[in-house]
Design a protein around this motif. Structure first.
Motif, PDB file in Angstrom:
ATOM      1  N   PHE A 208       0.820  -1.079   0.078  1.00  0.00           N
ATOM      2  CA  PHE A 208       0.009  -0.033  -0.185  1.00  0.00           C
ATOM      3  C   PHE A 208       0.823   1.278   0.051  1.00  0.00           C
ATOM      4  O   PHE A 208       0.586   2.183  -0.703  1.00  0.00           O
ATOM      5  N   LEU A 209       1.686   1.193   0.760  1.00  0.00           N
ATOM      6  CA  LEU A 209       2.817   2.282   0.992  1.00  0.00           C
ATOM      7  C   LEU A 209       3.625   2.663  -0.423  1.00  0.00           C
ATOM      8  O   LEU A 209       3.447   3.860  -0.902  1.00  0.00           O
ATOM      9  N   HIS A 210       4.016   1.631  -1.054  1.00  0.00           N
ATOM     10  CA  HIS A 210       4.606   1.727  -2.168  1.00  0.00           C
ATOM     11  C   HIS A 210       3.690   2.303  -3.373  1.00  0.00           C
ATOM     12  O   HIS A 210       4.058   3.115  -4.013  1.00  0.00           O
ATOM     13  N   GLY A 211       2.562   1.992  -3.434  1.00  0.00           N
ATOM     14  CA  GLY A 211       1.519   2.074  -4.404  1.00  0.00           C
ATOM     15  C   GLY A 211       1.046   3.487  -4.155  1.00  0.00           C
ATOM     16  O   GLY A 211       0.984   4.126  -5.434  1.00  0.00           O
ATOM     17  N   VAL A 212       0.802   4.159  -3.113  1.00  0.00           N
ATOM     18  CA  VAL A 212       0.321   5.612  -2.727  1.00  0.00           C
ATOM     19  C   VAL A 212       1.869   6.241  -3.199  1.00  0.00           C
ATOM     20  O   VAL A 212       1.510   7.124  -3.830  1.00  0.00           O
ATOM     21  N   ASN A 213       2.837   6.010  -2.602  1.00  0.00           N
ATOM     22  CA  ASN A 213       3.876   6.791  -3.131  1.00  0.00           C
ATOM     23  C   ASN A 213       4.286   6.930  -4.571  1.00  0.00           C
ATOM     24  O   ASN A 213       4.603   8.183  -5.136  1.00  0.00           O
ATOM     25  N   THR A 214       4.215   5.767  -5.085  1.00  0.00           N
ATOM     26  CA  THR A 214       4.728   5.739  -6.628  1.00  0.00           C
ATOM     27  C   THR A 214       3.487   6.405  -7.575  1.00  0.00           C
ATOM     28  O   THR A 214       3.567   7.173  -8.302  1.00  0.00           O
ATOM     29  N   ARG A 215       2.001   5.832  -7.324  1.00  0.00           N
ATOM     30  CA  ARG A 215       0.991   6.601  -8.211  1.00  0.00           C
ATOM     31  C   ARG A 215       0.709   8.165  -7.745  1.00  0.00           C
ATOM     32  O   ARG A 215       0.189   8.705  -8.655  1.00  0.00           O
ATOM     33  N   LEU A 216       0.856   8.383  -6.422  1.00  0.00           N
ATOM     34  CA  LEU A 216       0.446   9.840  -6.223  1.00  0.00           C
ATOM     35  C   LEU A 216       1.669  10.752  -6.058  1.00  0.00           C
ATOM     36  O   LEU A 216       1.496  11.945  -5.472  1.00  0.00           O
ATOM     37  N   GLY A 217       2.793  10.170  -5.992  1.00  0.00           N
ATOM     38  CA  GLY A 217       3.857  11.276  -5.958  1.00  0.00           C
ATOM     39  C   GLY A 217       4.148  11.550  -4.484  1.00  0.00           C
ATOM     40  O   GLY A 217       4.746  12.627  -4.400  1.00  0.00           O
ATOM     41  N   LEU A 218       4.059  10.673  -3.387  1.00  0.00           N
ATOM     42  CA  LEU A 218       4.145  11.286  -2.044  1.00  0.00           C
ATOM     43  C   LEU A 218       5.303  10.430  -1.532  1.00  0.00           C
ATOM     44  O   LEU A 218       6.189   9.862  -2.074  1.00  0.00           O
ATOM     45  N   ARG A 219       5.646  10.821  -0.106  1.00  0.00           N
ATOM     46  CA  ARG A 219       7.043  10.620   0.275  1.00  0.00           C
ATOM     47  C   ARG A 219       6.510  10.267   1.574  1.00  0.00           C
ATOM     48  O   ARG A 219       7.356  10.281   2.777  1.00  0.00           O
ATOM     49  N   LEU A 220       5.445   9.099   1.917  1.00  0.00           N
ATOM     50  CA  LEU A 220       5.049   8.701   3.112  1.00  0.00           C
ATOM     51  C   LEU A 220       6.072   7.575   3.584  1.00  0.00           C
ATOM     52  O   LEU A 220       6.772   6.909   2.825  1.00  0.00           O
ATOM     53  N   THR A 221       6.360   7.275   4.918  1.00  0.00           N
ATOM     54  CA  THR A 221       7.134   6.269   5.408  1.00  0.00           C
ATOM     55  C   THR A 221       6.148   5.450   6.327  1.00  0.00           C
ATOM     56  O   THR A 221       5.161   5.684   6.745  1.00  0.00           O
ATOM     57  N   PRO A 222       6.812   4.385   6.771  1.00  0.00           N
ATOM     58  CA  PRO A 222       5.990   3.338   7.579  1.00  0.00           C
ATOM     59  C   PRO A 222       5.504   4.091   8.724  1.00  0.00           C
ATOM     60  O   PRO A 222       4.586   3.980   9.439  1.00  0.00           O
TER      61      PRO A 222
END
Length: 301
Positions: A208-222
């Motif tokens: 989920f984290l990888h998908g959101v960061n990749t597709r939305l251009g975010l920089r979220l961390t665990p």
């Protein structure tokens, strides 16, 4: 250019319209010919005749398949409604709509099962009260070939030759949070502001984290994801109770007044919606009735 004409002035051949509909849903003449059990050249002639009859181009060839032109897309919705109406009229004319009996098993994701299917089931119960409906609410792909369900609402097109599918349209997933939560953490006007927000995630393996960061251009961390659950309905309640930001489909979240989009300017995560059934659809009056009704109702939703 969209298709605009006085339909009453057109001598419409339903066989040609049906050929167009199946080609549009299957994506190629060869696949449509197999689905209809007819020769590909014959099917191609029917589609070409419809194009001449309407004076528009309905398909463009793309690689080894076909894609709809804007005129074709416009016509598709009309023909789908005609097909659903024709099935209902045929049943009603024979006094069969209310006499269809038996069990039908429907499967969809948890959130769609809870929020999109109920109004469809209400319409089905009114039209065919003899049908017993079983809903398999699951985020996993239930196996239709093993008859684990009769009809599935999915976000992907099946590839198995013994399954048939109809694309209903596209849905879009965005980040949502409750108004109360956003008042508590302060406005989130920039992607970097998500660093001080709690994200409600799907899994612990990072997909989920990888998908959101990749597709939305975010920089979220665990560290941004203190809440994890694979259950859509639990996520839904957590977000409504003001415990964080979660990803929901627009078709569901926009109906909930307590939730608002977070960073609505971000591009949404787009995914298709396919209604899928076993090829028994072509021989079972019960499955055909439910499939066509679901297609008509869900397309409107």
């Amino acid at each position: 250019m969209r298709l605009c004409m006085d339909w009453r002035s057109v001598k419409f051949d339903w066989n040609r319209a049906r050929a167009f509909l199946v080609v549009a849903e299957e994506g190629s003449l060869s696949a449509a010919a197999r689905a209809l059990g007819m020769a590909q050249p014959t099917l191609g002639r029917q589609v070409s005749a419809l194009e001449r009859e309407l004076g528009v181009v309905l398909f463009e060839r793309t690689g080894r398949g076909l894609s709809l032109t804007p005129s074709g897309l416009d016509l598709l919705e009309h023909v789908r409604q005609m097909g659903s109406a024709a099935s209902r009229v045929s049943l009603a004319a024979g006094g069969q709509a209310t006499s269809v009996e038996g069990t039908i098993s429907l499967t969809a994701s948890e959130i769609y099962s809870a929020h999109l299917l109920p109004p469809v089931i209400a319409r089905l119960r009114a039209q065919a009260p003899g049908i017993t409906v079983e809903i398999v609410a699951s985020n996993a792909a239930i196996d239709l070939r093993r008859r684990e369900a009769d009809i599935a609402l999915r976000s992907f097109r099946p590839t198995q030759p013994d399954l048939v599918a109809r694309k209903l349209g596209d849905d879009y997933a965005r980040l949502y949070a409750s108004r109360a939560y956003l008042q508590r953490v302060g406005p989130i006007d920039h992607p970097d502001d998500l660093a001080r927000a709690d994200i409600i995630g799907f899994d612990a393996d990072g997909q989920f984290l990888h998908g959101v960061n990749t597709r939305l251009g975010l920089r979220l961390t665990p560290g941004n994801i203190p809440l994890l659950t694979g259950n859509h309905l639990v996520q839904w309640e957590l977000a409504k109770q003001g415990l964080g930001v979660a990803m929901f489909p627009d078709s569901v979240a926009r109906r909930e007044p307590s939730l608002v989009p977070v960073l609505p300017e971000l591009p949404p995560m787009e995914f298709p919606l396919w209604l899928t059934a076993h090829r028994e659809l072509n021989t079972s009056r019960r499955v055909r009735l439910v499939f066509d009704l679901m297609a008509a109702e869900l397309s409107r939703l």
